[in-house]
Design a protein around this motif. Structure first.
Motif, PDB file in Angstrom:
ATOM      1  N   VAL A  91       0.859  -1.504  -0.038  1.00  0.00           N
ATOM      2  CA  VAL A  91      -0.033  -0.077   0.081  1.00  0.00           C
ATOM      3  C   VAL A  91       0.903   1.226   0.088  1.00  0.00           C
ATOM      4  O   VAL A  91       0.670   2.194  -0.665  1.00  0.00           O
ATOM      5  CB  VAL A  91      -0.979  -0.068   1.097  1.00  0.00           C
ATOM      6  CG1 VAL A  91      -1.630   1.403   1.559  1.00  0.00           C
ATOM      7  CG2 VAL A  91      -1.997  -0.994   1.144  1.00  0.00           C
ATOM      8  N   ALA A  92       1.898   1.253   0.795  1.00  0.00           N
ATOM      9  CA  ALA A  92       2.927   2.370   0.787  1.00  0.00           C
ATOM     10  C   ALA A  92       3.507   2.602  -0.744  1.00  0.00           C
ATOM     11  O   ALA A  92       3.489   3.777  -1.020  1.00  0.00           O
ATOM     12  CB  ALA A  92       4.021   2.011   1.845  1.00  0.00           C
ATOM     13  N   LYS A  93       3.932   1.386  -1.318  1.00  0.00           N
ATOM     14  CA  LYS A  93       4.402   1.678  -2.589  1.00  0.00           C
ATOM     15  C   LYS A  93       3.355   2.331  -3.527  1.00  0.00           C
ATOM     16  O   LYS A  93       3.556   3.011  -4.533  1.00  0.00           O
ATOM     17  CB  LYS A  93       4.827   0.119  -3.021  1.00  0.00           C
ATOM     18  CG  LYS A  93       5.456   0.350  -4.269  1.00  0.00           C
ATOM     19  CD  LYS A  93       6.882   1.125  -4.611  1.00  0.00           C
ATOM     20  CE  LYS A  93       7.342   0.921  -6.111  1.00  0.00           C
ATOM     21  NZ  LYS A  93       8.628   1.608  -5.925  1.00  0.00           N
ATOM     22  N   ALA A  94       2.224   1.659  -3.430  1.00  0.00           N
ATOM     23  CA  ALA A  94       0.976   2.253  -4.314  1.00  0.00           C
ATOM     24  C   ALA A  94       0.568   3.669  -4.162  1.00  0.00           C
ATOM     25  O   ALA A  94       0.572   4.315  -4.958  1.00  0.00           O
ATOM     26  CB  ALA A  94      -0.328   1.389  -3.941  1.00  0.00           C
ATOM     27  N   LYS A  95       0.967   4.086  -2.842  1.00  0.00           N
ATOM     28  CA  LYS A  95       0.525   5.698  -2.564  1.00  0.00           C
ATOM     29  C   LYS A  95       1.674   6.478  -3.156  1.00  0.00           C
ATOM     30  O   LYS A  95       1.488   7.583  -3.744  1.00  0.00           O
ATOM     31  CB  LYS A  95       0.610   5.938  -0.987  1.00  0.00           C
ATOM     32  CG  LYS A  95      -0.576   5.252  -0.165  1.00  0.00           C
ATOM     33  CD  LYS A  95      -0.578   5.248   1.264  1.00  0.00           C
ATOM     34  CE  LYS A  95      -0.353   6.762   1.591  1.00  0.00           C
ATOM     35  NZ  LYS A  95      -0.418   6.881   3.005  1.00  0.00           N
ATOM     36  N   GLU A  96       2.854   5.959  -3.204  1.00  0.00           N
ATOM     37  CA  GLU A  96       3.946   6.557  -3.794  1.00  0.00           C
ATOM     38  C   GLU A  96       3.841   6.741  -5.300  1.00  0.00           C
ATOM     39  O   GLU A  96       3.975   7.709  -5.830  1.00  0.00           O
ATOM     40  CB  GLU A  96       5.394   5.748  -3.409  1.00  0.00           C
ATOM     41  CG  GLU A  96       6.457   6.351  -4.076  1.00  0.00           C
ATOM     42  CD  GLU A  96       7.883   5.374  -3.984  1.00  0.00           C
ATOM     43  OE1 GLU A  96       8.700   5.447  -4.691  1.00  0.00           O
ATOM     44  OE2 GLU A  96       8.056   4.748  -2.765  1.00  0.00           O
ATOM     45  N   LEU A  97       3.462   5.349  -5.765  1.00  0.00           N
ATOM     46  CA  LEU A  97       3.330   5.464  -7.518  1.00  0.00           C
ATOM     47  C   LEU A  97       2.036   6.274  -7.850  1.00  0.00           C
ATOM     48  O   LEU A  97       2.134   7.166  -8.793  1.00  0.00           O
ATOM     49  CB  LEU A  97       3.065   4.182  -7.763  1.00  0.00           C
ATOM     50  CG  LEU A  97       4.037   3.360  -7.637  1.00  0.00           C
ATOM     51  CD1 LEU A  97       3.790   1.547  -8.208  1.00  0.00           C
ATOM     52  CD2 LEU A  97       5.547   3.684  -8.566  1.00  0.00           C
TER      53      LEU A  97
ATOM     54  N   ASN B  34      -7.868  -3.058  -3.747  1.00  0.00           N
ATOM     55  CA  ASN B  34      -8.861  -1.879  -3.330  1.00  0.00           C
ATOM     56  C   ASN B  34      -8.916  -2.473  -1.732  1.00  0.00           C
ATOM     57  O   ASN B  34      -9.117  -1.487  -1.034  1.00  0.00           O
ATOM     58  CB  ASN B  34     -10.189  -2.069  -3.965  1.00  0.00           C
ATOM     59  CG  ASN B  34      -9.777  -1.438  -5.388  1.00  0.00           C
ATOM     60  OD1 ASN B  34      -8.958  -0.772  -5.650  1.00  0.00           O
ATOM     61  ND2 ASN B  34     -10.786  -2.062  -6.336  1.00  0.00           N
ATOM     62  N   THR B  35      -9.362  -3.590  -1.558  1.00  0.00           N
ATOM     63  CA  THR B  35      -9.589  -3.979  -0.069  1.00  0.00           C
ATOM     64  C   THR B  35      -8.405  -3.604   0.884  1.00  0.00           C
ATOM     65  O   THR B  35      -8.542  -3.015   1.902  1.00  0.00           O
ATOM     66  CB  THR B  35      -9.774  -5.567   0.161  1.00  0.00           C
ATOM     67  OG1 THR B  35     -10.787  -5.567  -0.969  1.00  0.00           O
ATOM     68  CG2 THR B  35     -10.259  -5.716   1.559  1.00  0.00           C
ATOM     69  N   SER B  36      -7.066  -3.930   0.481  1.00  0.00           N
ATOM     70  CA  SER B  36      -6.165  -3.540   1.466  1.00  0.00           C
ATOM     71  C   SER B  36      -5.859  -2.118   1.507  1.00  0.00           C
ATOM     72  O   SER B  36      -5.588  -1.533   2.665  1.00  0.00           O
ATOM     73  CB  SER B  36      -4.593  -4.330   0.933  1.00  0.00           C
ATOM     74  OG  SER B  36      -5.022  -5.660   0.930  1.00  0.00           O
ATOM     75  N   PHE B  37      -6.036  -1.515   0.280  1.00  0.00           N
ATOM     76  CA  PHE B  37      -5.818  -0.031   0.210  1.00  0.00           C
ATOM     77  C   PHE B  37      -6.684   0.793   1.138  1.00  0.00           C
ATOM     78  O   PHE B  37      -6.272   1.678   2.112  1.00  0.00           O
ATOM     79  CB  PHE B  37      -5.641   0.720  -1.228  1.00  0.00           C
ATOM     80  CG  PHE B  37      -5.130   1.942  -1.331  1.00  0.00           C
ATOM     81  CD1 PHE B  37      -3.770   2.048  -1.665  1.00  0.00           C
ATOM     82  CD2 PHE B  37      -5.822   3.032  -1.014  1.00  0.00           C
ATOM     83  CE1 PHE B  37      -3.316   3.163  -1.871  1.00  0.00           C
ATOM     84  CE2 PHE B  37      -5.302   4.268  -0.977  1.00  0.00           C
ATOM     85  CZ  PHE B  37      -3.908   4.336  -1.686  1.00  0.00           C
TER      86      PHE B  37
ATOM     87  N   THR C 287      -5.725   2.988   4.471  1.00  0.00           N
ATOM     88  CA  THR C 287      -5.871   4.637   4.329  1.00  0.00           C
ATOM     89  C   THR C 287      -7.158   5.245   4.479  1.00  0.00           C
ATOM     90  O   THR C 287      -7.217   6.397   4.505  1.00  0.00           O
ATOM     91  CB  THR C 287      -5.305   4.824   2.837  1.00  0.00           C
ATOM     92  OG1 THR C 287      -6.413   4.198   1.920  1.00  0.00           O
ATOM     93  CG2 THR C 287      -4.027   4.191   2.591  1.00  0.00           C
ATOM     94  N   GLY C 288      -8.355   4.392   4.470  1.00  0.00           N
ATOM     95  CA  GLY C 288      -9.725   4.737   4.565  1.00  0.00           C
ATOM     96  C   GLY C 288     -10.050   5.189   3.387  1.00  0.00           C
ATOM     97  O   GLY C 288     -11.339   5.788   3.192  1.00  0.00           O
TER      98      GLY C 288
ATOM     99  N   GLY D 122      -8.757   4.973  -5.978  1.00  0.00           N
ATOM    100  CA  GLY D 122      -9.114   6.001  -6.997  1.00  0.00           C
ATOM    101  C   GLY D 122      -9.454   7.300  -6.373  1.00  0.00           C
ATOM    102  O   GLY D 122      -8.924   8.440  -6.714  1.00  0.00           O
ATOM    103  N   GLU D 123     -10.167   7.176  -4.972  1.00  0.00           N
ATOM    104  CA  GLU D 123     -10.383   8.503  -4.187  1.00  0.00           C
ATOM    105  C   GLU D 123      -8.794   9.083  -3.899  1.00  0.00           C
ATOM    106  O   GLU D 123      -8.832  10.379  -3.964  1.00  0.00           O
ATOM    107  CB  GLU D 123     -10.981   8.245  -2.917  1.00  0.00           C
ATOM    108  CG  GLU D 123     -12.491   7.774  -3.475  1.00  0.00           C
ATOM    109  CD  GLU D 123     -13.165   7.057  -1.939  1.00  0.00           C
ATOM    110  OE1 GLU D 123     -14.532   6.822  -2.028  1.00  0.00           O
ATOM    111  OE2 GLU D 123     -12.363   6.649  -1.076  1.00  0.00           O
ATOM    112  N   PHE D 124      -7.856   8.209  -3.434  1.00  0.00           N
ATOM    113  CA  PHE D 124      -6.630   8.755  -2.993  1.00  0.00           C
ATOM    114  C   PHE D 124      -5.899   9.539  -4.132  1.00  0.00           C
ATOM    115  O   PHE D 124      -5.344  10.865  -3.977  1.00  0.00           O
ATOM    116  CB  PHE D 124      -5.717   7.611  -2.700  1.00  0.00           C
ATOM    117  CG  PHE D 124      -4.246   8.112  -2.287  1.00  0.00           C
ATOM    118  CD1 PHE D 124      -4.129   8.457  -1.033  1.00  0.00           C
ATOM    119  CD2 PHE D 124      -3.225   8.125  -3.115  1.00  0.00           C
ATOM    120  CE1 PHE D 124      -2.688   9.023  -0.673  1.00  0.00           C
ATOM    121  CE2 PHE D 124      -1.867   8.549  -2.808  1.00  0.00           C
ATOM    122  CZ  PHE D 124      -1.792   9.033  -1.615  1.00  0.00           C
TER     123      PHE D 124
END
Length: 335
Positions: A276-282, A309-312, A316-317, A321-323
């Motif tokens: 998830v941290a990597k996905a947020k970075e990307l 989607n579930t893990s993110f 992160t709440g 897509g919202e992020f």
């Protein structure tokens, strides 16, 4: 020859039971196992046809039955993978296991005439070597996983004996006109049917592990964090607890204890926080804005859209897509 006919019938019946999900448990794992036994039945029927009038009556029968030889071992492997790791999602990388089967089909379709005479021997050796290696890989998964199931181990041992009989058939078979081979195959098919029909749900149970002292916990934590930062093994969608333990050069039990007692997380919680941290970075990166959200999930190590989607959202709440919308809006507003 009667035992050979009975073995064919047993293998085809077992395959039908598994593929049709008549047992109503471990559906995907059982379907892969059903495909394995279906192809094993084809191999047995090919053996019967070669020694009967069927060979002359139906000249294309044996080549058609032989087309699945190189697909048997991957089917067995994927079955064990889904038995021990039910959340595994088959992706494009998994289909690489079937490249030898595709090449073999092309050879049977006419390309074999361009190969030297020794090619047939190499193909036979390849089939046997593939079966042996994939069985070893599957058995190691059963032994190394956190899942404990006596019947699954017994099933793999049964399949292993059948494979051993097949591997030794050039030496043992001619001594008894292949009679003892057919009987052993029939007994193996019977035992496999008994184990699979009476299978039980594989439950994850606590594993008794050697406790690590505080010094070891601190050392392993630092080593694990360095590994995650420097090598990013979490980006591999096929990463497992045994695989991560191998990276760290510690036992599965020690890693399990480190995660549960030292970090108070299970394996998937620990790995997914990095993904998830990597996905947020990307998602926040300007240079990766051209990638779709799903592509970013795959890049971060997730193997499906649902898992991503579930893990993110859990961590992160927000959905990915919202992020991304929030990040884009902040960049546009300049703050």
């Amino acid at each position: 020859m009667l035992s050979a006919y009975l073995t064919c019938g047993s293998l085809f019946l077992l395959s039908f039971i598994l593929v049709s999900n008549a047992i109503n448990i471990h559906s995907l794992a059982n379907r892969w196992m059903g495909i394995f036994f279906l192809f094993a039945g084809f191999a047995m029927l090919s053996f019967v046809a070669e020694r009967s009038p069927l060979r002359d009556q139906y000249p294309l029968l044996i080549p058609l039955l032989e087309t699945t030889r190189f697909a048997m071992a991957p089917a067995l492997y994927f079955s064990i993978l889904h038995f021990t790791q039910p959340t595994t999602v088959v992706n494009r990388k998994h289909f690489l296991h079937f490249i030898p089967a595709l090449i073999f089909i092309l050879l049977l379709m006419g390309l074999s005439k361009y190969l030297p005479r020794q090619a047939g021997l190499l193909v036979m050796i390849g089939i046997k070597l593939q079966l042996a290696l994939y069985w070893i890989a599957g058995f190691r998964i059963v032994l190394a996983s956190q899942y404990r199931s006596t019947w699954l181990k017994q099933l793999m041992i049964t399949v292993g004996v059948m494979i051993a009989v097949y591997l030794s058939s050039p030496w043992i078979g001619p001594l008894t006109n292949y009679g003892i081979n057919s009987v052993l195959y029939l007994l193996g098919a019977g035992m496999a049917t008994f184990l699979l029909v009476r299978q039980r749900n594989i439950q994850q149970i606590p594993v008794t592990v050697p406790r690590l002292n505080d010094k070891q916990l601190t050392s392993y934590k630092a080593k694990l964090e360095a590994l995650m930062k420097e090598q990013a093994p979490y980006t591999d969608p096929d990463l497992t607890l045994p695989g991560l333990a191998e990276h760290l050069e510690i036992s599965v039990h020690e890693l399990s204890y480190l995660l549960n007692a030292g970090l108070e997380k299970n394996f998937y919680q620990y790995i997914n926080q990095y993904r998830v941290a990597k996905a947020k970075e990307l998602l926040s990166s300007v240079t990766h804005q051209h990638l779709s959200i799903l592509a970013i999930g795959f890049e971060a190590g997730f193997n499906s859209k649902t898992a991503f989607n579930t893990s993110f959202k859990k961590l992160t709440g927000q959905t990915p897509g919202e992020f991304r919308k929030v990040v884009v809006r902040l960049d546009t507003n300049g703050h």
